[in-house]
Motif scaffolding. Structure first.
Motif, short mmCIF file in Angstrom:
data_model
loop_
_atom_site.label_atom_id
_atom_site.label_comp_id
_atom_site.label_asym_id
_atom_site.label_seq_id
_atom_site.Cartn_x
_atom_site.Cartn_y
_atom_site.Cartn_z
N ALA A 84 0.83 -1.21 0.00
CA ALA A 84 0.00 0.00 0.00
C ALA A 84 0.87 1.25 0.00
O ALA A 84 0.54 2.25 -0.67
N LEU A 85 1.96 1.21 0.73
CA LEU A 85 2.89 2.34 0.74
C LEU A 85 3.45 2.58 -0.67
O LEU A 85 3.51 3.71 -1.14
N GLU A 86 3.84 1.50 -1.33
CA GLU A 86 4.42 1.61 -2.67
C GLU A 86 3.42 2.18 -3.67
O GLU A 86 3.77 3.06 -4.45
N THR A 87 2.16 1.73 -3.63
CA THR A 87 1.16 2.26 -4.56
C THR A 87 0.85 3.73 -4.27
O THR A 87 0.69 4.52 -5.19
N THR A 88 0.80 4.10 -3.00
CA THR A 88 0.57 5.50 -2.64
C THR A 88 1.70 6.38 -3.14
O THR A 88 1.47 7.46 -3.69
N LEU A 89 2.94 5.92 -2.96
CA LEU A 89 4.09 6.70 -3.41
C LEU A 89 4.13 6.79 -4.93
O LEU A 89 4.52 7.82 -5.48
N LYS A 90 3.72 5.73 -5.63
CA LYS A 90 3.71 5.77 -7.10
C LYS A 90 2.73 6.83 -7.60
O LYS A 90 3.02 7.54 -8.56
N THR A 91 1.56 6.93 -6.97
CA THR A 91 0.60 7.94 -7.40
C THR A 91 1.12 9.35 -7.11
O THR A 91 0.88 10.28 -7.88
N GLU A 92 1.84 9.51 -6.01
CA GLU A 92 2.42 10.81 -5.68
C GLU A 92 3.53 11.18 -6.66
O GLU A 92 3.67 12.34 -7.03
N VAL A 93 4.31 10.20 -7.09
CA VAL A 93 5.40 10.45 -8.03
C VAL A 93 4.84 10.85 -9.39
O VAL A 93 5.44 11.67 -10.10
N GLN A 94 3.69 10.29 -9.77
CA GLN A 94 3.09 10.66 -11.05
C GLN A 94 2.68 12.13 -11.07
O GLN A 94 2.79 12.80 -12.08
N SER A 95 2.23 12.64 -9.92
CA SER A 95 1.83 14.05 -9.88
C SER A 95 3.03 14.97 -9.66
O SER A 95 3.00 16.13 -10.06
N ASN A 96 4.10 14.47 -9.01
CA ASN A 96 5.29 15.28 -8.75
C ASN A 96 6.53 14.40 -8.94
O ASN A 96 6.94 13.70 -8.02
N PRO A 97 7.16 14.44 -10.12
CA PRO A 97 8.32 13.58 -10.37
C PRO A 97 9.53 13.92 -9.51
O PRO A 97 10.41 13.10 -9.31
N GLU A 98 9.60 15.13 -8.96
CA GLU A 98 10.73 15.55 -8.13
C GLU A 98 10.44 15.33 -6.65
O GLU A 98 11.02 16.03 -5.80
N LEU A 99 9.60 14.40 -6.33
CA LEU A 99 9.20 14.15 -4.96
C LEU A 99 10.38 13.66 -4.12
O LEU A 99 11.18 12.84 -4.57
N ALA A 100 10.49 14.17 -2.91
CA ALA A 100 11.53 13.75 -1.97
C ALA A 100 10.86 13.16 -0.74
O ALA A 100 9.73 13.51 -0.39
N VAL A 101 11.55 12.25 -0.08
CA VAL A 101 11.03 11.58 1.11
C VAL A 101 12.02 11.76 2.25
O VAL A 101 13.22 11.56 2.08
N HIS A 102 11.51 12.16 3.41
CA HIS A 102 12.32 12.20 4.63
C HIS A 102 11.93 11.00 5.48
O HIS A 102 10.75 10.82 5.81
N LEU A 103 12.90 10.18 5.83
CA LEU A 103 12.65 8.95 6.57
C LEU A 103 12.99 9.16 8.04
O LEU A 103 14.12 9.47 8.39
N TYR A 104 11.99 9.01 8.89
CA TYR A 104 12.14 9.11 10.33
C TYR A 104 12.02 7.70 10.89
O TYR A 104 10.93 7.13 10.89
N ALA A 105 13.12 7.13 11.36
CA ALA A 105 13.08 5.78 11.91
C ALA A 105 13.48 5.83 13.38
O ALA A 105 14.47 6.46 13.74
N ASP A 106 12.69 5.16 14.20
CA ASP A 106 13.00 5.06 15.62
C ASP A 106 14.30 4.27 15.80
O ASP A 106 14.60 3.37 15.03
N GLN A 107 15.06 4.62 16.83
CA GLN A 107 16.34 3.95 17.03
C GLN A 107 16.18 2.50 17.46
O GLN A 107 17.10 1.70 17.31
N ALA A 108 15.01 2.12 17.94
CA ALA A 108 14.80 0.75 18.39
C ALA A 108 14.27 -0.16 17.28
O ALA A 108 14.15 -1.36 17.48
N VAL A 109 13.97 0.39 16.11
CA VAL A 109 13.40 -0.41 15.04
C VAL A 109 14.49 -1.31 14.43
O VAL A 109 15.66 -0.94 14.38
N ASN A 110 14.07 -2.47 13.98
CA ASN A 110 14.98 -3.42 13.35
C ASN A 110 15.42 -2.87 12.00
O ASN A 110 14.62 -2.35 11.23
N TYR A 111 16.70 -3.02 11.69
CA TYR A 111 17.23 -2.49 10.44
C TYR A 111 16.58 -3.16 9.22
O TYR A 111 16.44 -2.53 8.18
#
Length: 138
Positions: A84-111
């Protein structure tokens, strides 16, 4: 004044005279010490005022968060799974090809979870991703 020829008993002088070198270095040091305070002074300038501009939502990067349990959020909205994340991002990229993503990951999350989310972002066609080093979700 008599000129003495160098005899075979006297050797050539092989020492370097460092006195001129020391004199030059001391002069350079004094010059730098005198000019250094002059370089730090600033000039007061009255800059022109302009109207403020608002950035559009297209210029803002998407905030992708991963909490300690591995849950994924996109702009603070929970995402069911990586497909679902991938399909949502694909639709966003179609409307804005220069889309950037900021990734916020908790320090306790598994790599492995972070790597899976990064792969989903890459498969969606997003080439600009930045890691934000704060704990928790955005």
């Amino acid at each position: 004044m008599a000129f003495q020829a160098q005899s075979e008993e006297q050797e050539a002088m092989s020492e370097i005279n460092v006195t001129p070198l020391v004199d030059v270095m001391l002069v350079l040091m004094v010059v730098f010490l005198v000019t250094a305070p002059l370089l730090t002074q600033s000039v007061k300038v009255s800059l022109p005022k302009t109207a403020s501009t608002d950035q559009s939502d297209k210029d803002q990067p998407m905030k992708l968060g991963i909490d300690a349990q591995g849950g994924v959020t996109l702009n603070t909205q929970p995402v069911a799974d990586l497909a679902a994340l991938e399909t949502t991002l694909k639709t966003e990229v179609q409307s804005n090809p220069e889309l950037a993503v900021h990734l916020y990951a908790d320090q306790a999350v598994n790599y492995a979870q972070v790597a899976k989310v990064m792969a989903a972002v890459q498969r969606a066609g997003i080439g600009k991703m930045a890691f934000v080093s704060t704990e928790g979700q955005p």
